[in-house]
Design a protein around this motif. Structure first.
Motif, PDB file in Angstrom:
ATOM      1  N   ILE A 185      -6.868   3.958  -2.276  1.00 44.43           N
ATOM      2  CA  ILE A 185      -6.713   2.504  -2.128  1.00 44.43           C
ATOM      3  C   ILE A 185      -7.765   2.036  -1.131  1.00 44.43           C
ATOM      4  CG2 ILE A 185      -5.201   0.640  -1.370  1.00 44.43           C
ATOM      5  CD1 ILE A 185      -2.817   2.368  -2.193  1.00 44.43           C
ATOM      6  N   ARG A 186      -8.703   1.202  -1.602  1.00 38.18           N
ATOM      7  CA  ARG A 186      -9.788   0.741  -0.738  1.00 38.18           C
ATOM      8  C   ARG A 186      -9.439  -0.550  -0.002  1.00 38.18           C
ATOM      9  NH1 ARG A 186     -15.002   2.652  -1.036  1.00 38.18           N
ATOM     10  NH2 ARG A 186     -14.957   4.883  -1.519  1.00 38.18           N
ATOM     11  N   SER A 187      -8.642  -1.411  -0.619  1.00 40.84           N
ATOM     12  CA  SER A 187      -8.350  -2.686   0.013  1.00 40.84           C
ATOM     13  C   SER A 187      -7.087  -3.287  -0.600  1.00 40.84           C
ATOM     14  CB  SER A 187      -9.529  -3.640  -0.154  1.00 40.84           C
ATOM     15  OG  SER A 187      -9.291  -4.867   0.502  1.00 40.84           O
ATOM     16  N   VAL A 188      -6.383  -4.076   0.219  1.00 39.90           N
ATOM     17  CA  VAL A 188      -5.178  -4.774  -0.237  1.00 39.90           C
ATOM     18  C   VAL A 188      -5.222  -6.205   0.285  1.00 39.90           C
ATOM     19  CG1 VAL A 188      -2.661  -4.886  -0.132  1.00 39.90           C
ATOM     20  CG2 VAL A 188      -3.792  -2.661  -0.254  1.00 39.90           C
ATOM     21  N   ALA A 189      -4.922  -7.152  -0.571  1.00 39.24           N
ATOM     22  CA  ALA A 189      -4.777  -8.554  -0.164  1.00 39.24           C
ATOM     23  C   ALA A 189      -3.448  -9.042  -0.708  1.00 39.24           C
ATOM     24  CB  ALA A 189      -5.928  -9.402  -0.708  1.00 39.24           C
ATOM     25  N   ARG A 190      -2.673  -9.693   0.135  1.00 38.41           N
ATOM     26  CA  ARG A 190      -1.317 -10.039  -0.296  1.00 38.41           C
ATOM     27  C   ARG A 190      -0.881 -11.402   0.221  1.00 38.41           C
ATOM     28  NH1 ARG A 190       4.423  -7.289   1.388  1.00 38.41           N
ATOM     29  NH2 ARG A 190       5.608  -8.082  -0.380  1.00 38.41           N
TER      30      ARG A 190
ATOM     31  N   LEU B  72      -7.320 -14.710  -2.587  1.00 34.98           N
ATOM     32  CA  LEU B  72      -6.976 -13.287  -2.542  1.00 34.98           C
ATOM     33  C   LEU B  72      -8.195 -12.418  -2.842  1.00 34.98           C
ATOM     34  CD1 LEU B  72      -3.471 -13.246  -4.279  1.00 34.98           C
ATOM     35  CD2 LEU B  72      -3.963 -12.626  -1.911  1.00 34.98           C
ATOM     36  N   ALA B  73      -9.033 -12.866  -3.783  1.00 36.07           N
ATOM     37  CA  ALA B  73     -10.248 -12.108  -4.109  1.00 36.07           C
ATOM     38  C   ALA B  73     -11.172 -12.041  -2.897  1.00 36.07           C
ATOM     39  CB  ALA B  73     -10.965 -12.747  -5.297  1.00 36.07           C
ATOM     40  N   ALA B  74     -11.272 -13.137  -2.152  1.00 33.09           N
ATOM     41  CA  ALA B  74     -12.102 -13.154  -0.946  1.00 33.09           C
ATOM     42  C   ALA B  74     -11.544 -12.213   0.117  1.00 33.09           C
ATOM     43  CB  ALA B  74     -12.190 -14.580  -0.404  1.00 33.09           C
ATOM     44  N   LYS B  75     -10.210 -12.209   0.300  1.00 39.94           N
ATOM     45  CA  LYS B  75      -9.590 -11.296   1.261  1.00 39.94           C
ATOM     46  C   LYS B  75      -9.802  -9.840   0.841  1.00 39.94           C
ATOM     47  CE  LYS B  75      -5.773 -14.289   2.820  1.00 39.94           C
ATOM     48  NZ  LYS B  75      -4.296 -14.434   2.812  1.00 39.94           N
TER      49      LYS B  75
ATOM     50  N   LYS C 261       0.831  -1.211   0.000  1.00 39.11           N
ATOM     51  CA  LYS C 261       0.000   0.000   0.000  1.00 39.11           C
ATOM     52  C   LYS C 261       0.861   1.255   0.000  1.00 39.11           C
ATOM     53  CE  LYS C 261      -3.854   2.031   2.619  1.00 39.11           C
ATOM     54  NZ  LYS C 261      -3.312   3.321   3.046  1.00 39.11           N
ATOM     55  N   ARG C 262       1.891   1.306   0.850  1.00 39.08           N
ATOM     56  CA  ARG C 262       2.740   2.494   0.924  1.00 39.08           C
ATOM     57  C   ARG C 262       3.575   2.674  -0.333  1.00 39.08           C
ATOM     58  NH1 ARG C 262       2.516   6.451   2.086  1.00 39.08           N
ATOM     59  NH2 ARG C 262       4.473   7.036   3.081  1.00 39.08           N
ATOM     60  N   LEU C 263       3.983   1.580  -0.955  1.00 35.46           N
ATOM     61  CA  LEU C 263       4.740   1.688  -2.208  1.00 35.46           C
ATOM     62  C   LEU C 263       3.881   2.347  -3.293  1.00 35.46           C
ATOM     63  CD1 LEU C 263       6.635  -1.734  -2.286  1.00 35.46           C
ATOM     64  CD2 LEU C 263       7.664   0.538  -2.052  1.00 35.46           C
ATOM     65  N   PHE C 264       2.611   1.973  -3.361  1.00 31.19           N
ATOM     66  CA  PHE C 264       1.718   2.612  -4.338  1.00 31.19           C
ATOM     67  C   PHE C 264       1.496   4.079  -3.987  1.00 31.19           C
ATOM     68  CE2 PHE C 264       0.540  -1.568  -5.991  1.00 31.19           C
ATOM     69  CZ  PHE C 264       0.315  -1.281  -7.334  1.00 31.19           C
TER      70      PHE C 264
ATOM     71  N   PHE D 136       4.407 -13.884  -3.885  1.00 28.36           N
ATOM     72  CA  PHE D 136       3.702 -14.635  -4.933  1.00 28.36           C
ATOM     73  C   PHE D 136       2.740 -13.743  -5.712  1.00 28.36           C
ATOM     74  CE2 PHE D 136       4.784 -17.725  -1.608  1.00 28.36           C
ATOM     75  CZ  PHE D 136       5.554 -18.603  -2.349  1.00 28.36           C
ATOM     76  N   ARG D 137       1.677 -13.287  -5.032  1.00 25.25           N
ATOM     77  CA  ARG D 137       0.672 -12.502  -5.731  1.00 25.25           C
ATOM     78  C   ARG D 137      -0.045 -11.570  -4.754  1.00 25.25           C
ATOM     79  NH1 ARG D 137      -1.289 -14.429 -10.589  1.00 25.25           N
ATOM     80  NH2 ARG D 137      -2.673 -12.958 -11.633  1.00 25.25           N
ATOM     81  N   SER D 138      -0.456 -10.430  -5.277  1.00 25.85           N
ATOM     82  CA  SER D 138      -1.219  -9.464  -4.490  1.00 25.85           C
ATOM     83  C   SER D 138      -2.358  -8.916  -5.331  1.00 25.85           C
ATOM     84  CB  SER D 138      -0.337  -8.301  -4.032  1.00 25.85           C
ATOM     85  OG  SER D 138       0.679  -8.735  -3.172  1.00 25.85           O
TER      86      SER D 138
END
Length: 365
Positions: free
Chosen positions: A222-227, A326-329, A205-208, A231-233
Motif C-alpha cells: 500500500i503506497r498511499s491512502v486518502a480517506r 481525494l486524488a490530490a491527497k 490501511k490496516r483492514l486491507f 463517504f469515499r476513500s
C-alpha cells in the motif's frame, strides 16, 4: 512480619514479575514515614526488614558530636562508644528504637505498598501490551458514553473513542462490538490511556493488510491512502511481483475481500488504484472512475493539469469536488481538471482525437 508474608512476596515476584528487592525497599521507605507519623518524631531513622525472616527493626541515626545540641539527631562520643567502642566523631551511630506495637503498623503499611506496586505493575504490563499495538486495530465492547467520548472495554483496560473520530451518522449502543484504530497510547498517572478512531485513514490501511494475504505477505504494497470517512476513500497499491495484480488482489474473488472492508466501514465507497512512478499515469489512475485523455505535469509547481472528455468532467471532479480532492491527497500533487472544450478555449488546444490513456483502477461502492 510472618514467613507467610515473605512467601507471598516470593510468589508475587514469580507471577507478576515484580522484583522482591524493589518491594522490600518500597516497604522500608513507607515504614519510615509511618513511624514518624505515628510516633510524632523528627528523628532520622532507618528501617530494616530481614529478607528471610521478615523481622522489622527501626534504628535512630544520630551524628556523633562533641557537644549535643539536639538529642533527637545527635549523640555524644562517650555515649556512642558505649554502643560501639570504635566510633569516632562525625560518624553515624544507629540505635534501635523499634516500638513494641510496631508490627501492626508495619503489616498495614506493607499491605498498602504491595497493593499499590501490584497495581502499578499491572498498569505497566497493560501499557507495554498496547503501546506495541499503536497504529493497529483492536476489537472491544461499548461500555458507556458521555457528550464527548465513547468508552470501549478492551479487556483489562478501557479505551477512549472521541465522538469526533466516528464516521458520519455512525452510532453505537451499550455492549455493541466495535473495531477501531489505535491512534495513541499514553502512560498517565491514572494508568494507560488508549485513544481510538474509526475515521483515521490508518483504519482502512490496516483492514486491507488483514484482509488481503498478498499485502500481509509483502508481495503487494500500500503506497498511499486518502480517506473522507463514511463517504469515499482511495487506496494506491503496487506489486513487487510482476505476475501479481495488485488491484485484483485487493478486490479478491468476486469482490469478496474489498466488500468485507466496505461492510465494516458501513458502505464507504473505495477506489483501488494502481500506483505508478510515472506521475501522469498515477494521477490518471487516481481520478478513477473517470476517464482521462491527457495529463500535463508541472514539476516545479508540483501540479498536474488533467484533460477529460466533456461528459466525464463532473465525474472527474466528483460531488462537491470529492473525487478530485481525494486524488490530490492520494498522489500529493495539485490537480487542475479541464474538459476538452475548456482546454480548447482556455489553452488554445485543437480538439483532436487523443488516445485515451491506460487506466488501471477499480471503484467499489
Amino acid at each position: 512480619m510472618s514467613m507467610d508474608f515473605i512467601e507471598a512476596m516470593n510468589e508475587l515476584e514469580r507471577e507478576k514479575g515484580i522484583s522482591k528487592d524493589v518491594l522490600f525497599e518500597a516497604i522500608e521507605a513507607a515504614l519510615i514515614s509511618s513511624y514518624k507519623r505515628n510516633f510524632n518524631t523528627a528523628q532520622n531513622v532507618r528501617v530494616d526488614m530481614n529478607r528471610n525472616s521478615g523481622v522489622i527493626k527501626v534504628y535512630a541515626r544520630k551524628l556523633i558530636v562533641e557537644e549535643v545540641l539536639d538529642p533527637r539527631t545527635e549523640i555524644s562520643l562517650p555515649a556512642a562508644r558505649e554502643i560501639n567502642p570504635h566510633f569516632q566523631l562525625e560518624d553515624i551511630a544507629e540505635i534501635e528504637v523499634t516500638p513494641r506495637d510496631f508490627g501492626r503498623i508495619a503489616a498495614q503499611t506493607a499491605k498498602q505498598v504491595v497493593t499499590q506496586r501490584i497495581r502499578e505493575a499491572e498498569r505497566g504490563l497493560i501499557y507495554n501490551k498496547f503501546v506495541d499495538k499503536e497504529e493497529d486495530i483492536v476489537t472491544g465492547t461499548v461500555q458507556r458514553q458521555d457528550p464527548r467520548n465513547i468508552y470501549i472495554d478492551l479487556g483489562k483496560v478501557e479505551a477512549v473513542l472521541p465522538l469526533g473520530e466516528l464516521m458520519p451518522n455512525e452510532k453505537f449502543s451499550h455492549l455493541d462490538r466495535i473495531k477501531a484504530y489505535i491512534t495513541k497510547v499514553e502512560n498517565t498517572t491514572k494508568g494507560p490511556q488508549i485513544m481510538l478512531s474509526r475515521s483515521h485513514p490508518g483504519l482502512l490501511k490496516r483492514l486491507f493488510e488483514l484482509e488481503v494475504p498478498e499485502i500481509f505477505d509483502g508481495v503487494v504494497e500500500i503506497r498511499s491512502v486518502a480517506r473522507e470517512a463514511g463517504f469515499r476513500s482511495k487506496i494506491a497499491v503496487h506489486s513487487r511481483n510482476a505476475e501479481v495484480d495488485p488491484v485484483g488482489s485487493c478486490v479478491g474473488p468476486r469482490g469478496t475481500r474489498v466488500q468485507t472492508i466496505v461492510n465494516e466501514l458501513r458502505g464507504e465507497k473505495i477506489d483501488i488504484v494502481r500506483y505508478s512512478d510515472n506521475v501522469d499515469e498515477y494521477v490518471a489512475n487516481a481520478l478513477s472512475p473517470s476517464k482521462v485523455l491527457e495529463v500535463q505535469v508541472f514539476e516545479e509547481e508540483k501540479m498536474a493539469r488533467v484533460i477529460v472528455p466533456d461528459y466525464q468532467l463532473s465525474l472527474a471532479i466528483g460531488i462537491k469536488g470529492q473525487n478530485a480532492r481525494l486524488a490530490a491527497k492520494l498522489t500529493g500533487w495539485k490537480i487542475d481538471i479541464k474538459s476538452e472544450t475548456q482546454a480548447e478555449e482556455e489553452l488554445g488546444r485543437p480538439r483532436t482525437s487523443i488516445d485515451e490513456m491506460h487506466q488501471d483502477s477499480v471503484s467499489v461502492d
